[in-house]
Design an enzyme around this catalytic site. Structure first.
Site, PDB file in Angstrom:
ATOM      1  N   SER A 128      10.466 -13.160  -5.264  1.00  0.00           N
ATOM      2  CA  SER A 128      11.743 -12.883  -5.935  1.00  0.00           C
ATOM      3  C   SER A 128      12.884 -13.521  -5.149  1.00  0.00           C
ATOM      4  CB  SER A 128      11.977 -11.374  -6.063  1.00  0.00           C
ATOM      5  OG  SER A 128      12.587 -10.847  -4.902  1.00  0.00           O
ATOM      6  N   GLY A 129      14.033 -13.647  -5.804  1.00  0.00           N
ATOM      7  CA  GLY A 129      15.210 -14.230  -5.176  1.00  0.00           C
ATOM      8  C   GLY A 129      16.137 -13.203  -4.570  1.00  0.00           C
ATOM      9  N   ASP A 160      -4.383  -8.586   8.631  1.00  0.00           N
ATOM     10  CA  ASP A 160      -3.180  -8.486   9.455  1.00  0.00           C
ATOM     11  C   ASP A 160      -3.004  -7.100  10.070  1.00  0.00           C
ATOM     12  OD1 ASP A 160      -2.749  -7.422   6.927  1.00  0.00           O
ATOM     13  OD2 ASP A 160      -0.680  -8.110   6.767  1.00  0.00           O
ATOM     14  N   CYS A 213       0.830  -1.193   0.000  1.00  0.00           N
ATOM     15  CA  CYS A 213       0.000   0.000   0.000  1.00  0.00           C
ATOM     16  C   CYS A 213       0.868   1.247   0.000  1.00  0.00           C
ATOM     17  CB  CYS A 213      -0.899   0.009   1.238  1.00  0.00           C
ATOM     18  SG  CYS A 213      -1.894  -1.492   1.425  1.00  0.00           S
TER      19      CYS A 213
END
Length: 616
Positions: free
Chosen positions: A358-359, A96, A2
């Site tokens: 992603s790595g 959350d 956000c």
């Protein structure tokens, strides 16, 4: 993820609702699904939402059940269900964000110790009238602020602050740091009066403006090294990464993954594919240059795990078209040419998913870059006096052929004075001497190197503290959010980070092989044709583009009469770089890119405070 924004005034006067709305307007790309604002007395909070968890509930800014706390929150708390089950709190949502509020109600700022995830948020305390800003341990998500005698202004991106703080200005002190690093280290930015909240830090600002900045998390110190068998280390990293990938899959919307064909992203896809009932979407970029293209390797991994694979292509013309727009999104010079490709990946991914794995982080944690093979030289080079070492290495660097890129990088790094300067120098486009000559003033000395066990541990710690959050993670956040896509890097789960920083260096670089422990884990999931091949890296063929399609653009930007950076940097030095590169005598792509990006930023971000171009 956000966008968050807000203002706390210290004079008791109310915050203008139109101001908060204008700040949120600048963050619409970060949160196209919903927006809200809350104002009371001298505080105003704004929010734009990308709905990932509890997508039809959890509007923000959100108030705690007892009315004491108000939060504007960016990010994801991966263990929120577990935390929720342990809290005695009258929950009204399934998300959350409210769990963070419940934790603040129970523990105050100590709530941060319980959170597992990536986040940046602001909490207003009605009881004290103060605001608390917090950023996740690794700095995956951004948070910038401006603090003066009159107010605290904060937001996810610098552009969100501009309606409140006015016309942006260059911070001249940070210019030298940018030329050294291609990014400005926290807490500074290239904007005068704007600061980054450092990773793992919390800033508490009282109703009267008194500020307290402190770290709530730091990596384990060097003395806490594990005594562990290499195969036990492989088992431990395997389990920690599995846990991190499982956490990163927490969402109420589909999750995909970047897939370059390298070890890190391929391993993430292998683990994540085991956790889904339907084929994952995977995404790869192509540059049309066989030196850097890994699309065939990515296709092999996709076939192996049955993913729905997508590829996007980037060429010089498309690159030039996107550059100004993405500079505004970046709020800084586009530090890596691959930033443009990351945006195109995110834009393509957003058509299929809202979240991509992603790595990122593996190379910094587990010594994946070529420089790590020579890490101890970073320390030992200091045994030779700089007066002797510097001229010899300078001659060697000038004599090295264009093809000897790594040798030239090493020579430039090792000619630096202090250990910390040499550590920074491995990724530095310009030496400290060159920066001083270009700016006409000496650079401030680099802060001392942090405590470390050896050269590998030193470089890991410095990459983790600087190169990763200030360059790569900023890039990843801005380019993905420009396309309204959330990116999650499982390697940066703080439990895995703590494990990695306690591992002995001989399981990171072993028998000359970088990232040994990760490759051993990957061998359990992937063929060796993927895990053991030479590292390529996520690179754009900029050297060729600068000599062809981008040649005239480069000269126009840097040497024309309306060049902004020519008033900051000695033009003759810039002309020499351009001539050297276009003639083919030397490959100056990294240094030219650093200057071109600075000029592009000055033109698009300092000359205009307009809305993000092409964002609607």
């Amino acid at each position: 993820m956000c966008g968050i924004a807000g203002v706390l005034r210290f004079d008791g006067q109310p915050v203008d609702p139109a101001l908060v709305a204008a700040m949120a307007d600048r963050l619409e790309h970060r949160g196209p699904d919903d927006r809200g604002q809350w104002l009371e007395s001298s505080v105003g909070l704004g929010h734009t939402r990308l709905s990932i968890i509890d997508p039809h509930g959890s509007p923000q800014p959100m108030e705690s059940a007892d009315g004491r706390f108000h939060i504007t929150f960016n990010g994801e708390i991966f263990n929120y269900r577990e935390l929720r089950s342990r809290l005695d709190y009258p929950f009204r949502t399934n998300g959350d964000t409210e769990v963070v509020l419940a934790l603040f109600t129970a523990y105050g700022v100590q709530a941060l110790q319980h959170l597992r995830g990536q986040f940046a948020f602001a909490v207003y305390d009605r009881e004290t009238g103060g605001v608390t800003l917090a950023r996740d341990r690794m700095g995956i998500l951004p948070l910038v602020y401006s603090l003066d005698h009159a107010s605290l202004t904060f937001g996810s991106e610098v552009k969100a602050l501009l309606p409140a703080i006015g016309e942006p200005r260059l911070d001249e002190t940070s210019l030298a740091h940018y030329l050294r690093r291609r990014a400005v280290p926290a807490p500074d930015t290239l904007y005068a009066g704007v600061r980054k909240l450092p990773p793992g830090h919390v800033l508490s600002v009282s109703a009267s403006g008194k500020a307290d900045l402190r770290a709530y998390w730091t990596p384990p110190p060097p003395a806490q090294v594990m005594r562990i068998d290499p195969q036990e280390a492989v088992d431990l990293v395997d389990q920690r990464l599995q846990d991190a990938v499982r956490d990163a899959m927490v969402a109420d919307v589909p999750v995909g993954s970047y897939l370059s064909g390298g070890v890190d992203s391929s391993l993430i896809v292998a683990m994540a594919s085991r956790l889904t009932d339907t084929p994952m979407h995977t995404f790869c970029a192509s540059f049309g240059d066989p030196r850097f293209d890994e699309v065939e390797h990515a296709r092999r991994v996709s076939d192996l795990f049955g993913t729905n694979h997508h590829e996007v292509a980037l060429d010089a013309s498309g690159f030039q078209d996107l550059w100004p727009r993405l500079t505004v999104h970046r709020d800084a010079p586009v530090s890596e040419p691959a930033d443009i490709a990351v945006f195109l990946l995110a834009q393509d991914a957003r058509q299929h998913v809202k979240v991509a794995l992603s790595g990122e982080g593996s190379d910094e944690l587990f010594a994946g870059y070529p420089k790590y093979r020579f890490a101890d030289l970073t320390i030992r080079a200091g045994l030779v006096p700089a007066a002797v070492r510097r001229p010899l290495l300078h001659l060697a660097e000038r004599a090295a052929p264009t093809s000897a890129t790594r040798a030239r990088i090493a020579a430039r790094a090792l000619m630096e004075g202090s250990t910390a300067e040499r550590a920074v120098g491995w990724f530095a486009p310009f030496t400290t001497t060159e920066v001083a000559a270009m700016l006409g003033r000496p650079m401030a000395p680099e802060p001392p190197a942090p405590p470390h066990r050896d050269g590998i541990d030193l470089l890991c710690r410095m990459d983790l503290a600087g190169w990763l959050p200030d360059n790569l993670l900023e890039r990843g956040d801005r380019m993905s959010m420009a396309a309204s896509l959330e990116v999650r890097p499982p390697f940066l789960d703080h439990r895995l980070v703590e494990t990695a920083m306690r591992l002995p260096s001989d399981v990171k670089v072993r028998d000359g092989q970088t990232k040994w422990v990760v490759k051993e884990v990957a061998d359990r999931y992937l063929p060796q044709s993927i895990t053991q091949r030479r590292k390529v890296g996520f690179k754009v063929p900029l050297d060729a583009w600068f000599r062809t399609g981008m040649r005239d653009l480069s000269r126009d930007l840097l040497l024309s009469s309306d060049s902004i950076t020519s008033s900051w940097i000695e033009p003759s030095a810039v002309r020499a770089l351009l001539d050297s590169h276009t003639s083919g005598r030397r490959n100056e792509e990294a240094r030219l890119w650093t200057l071109l990006s600075l000029e592009q930023w000055a033109r698009t971000c300092l000359r205009s405070t307009a809305e993000v171009p092409g964002s609607h």
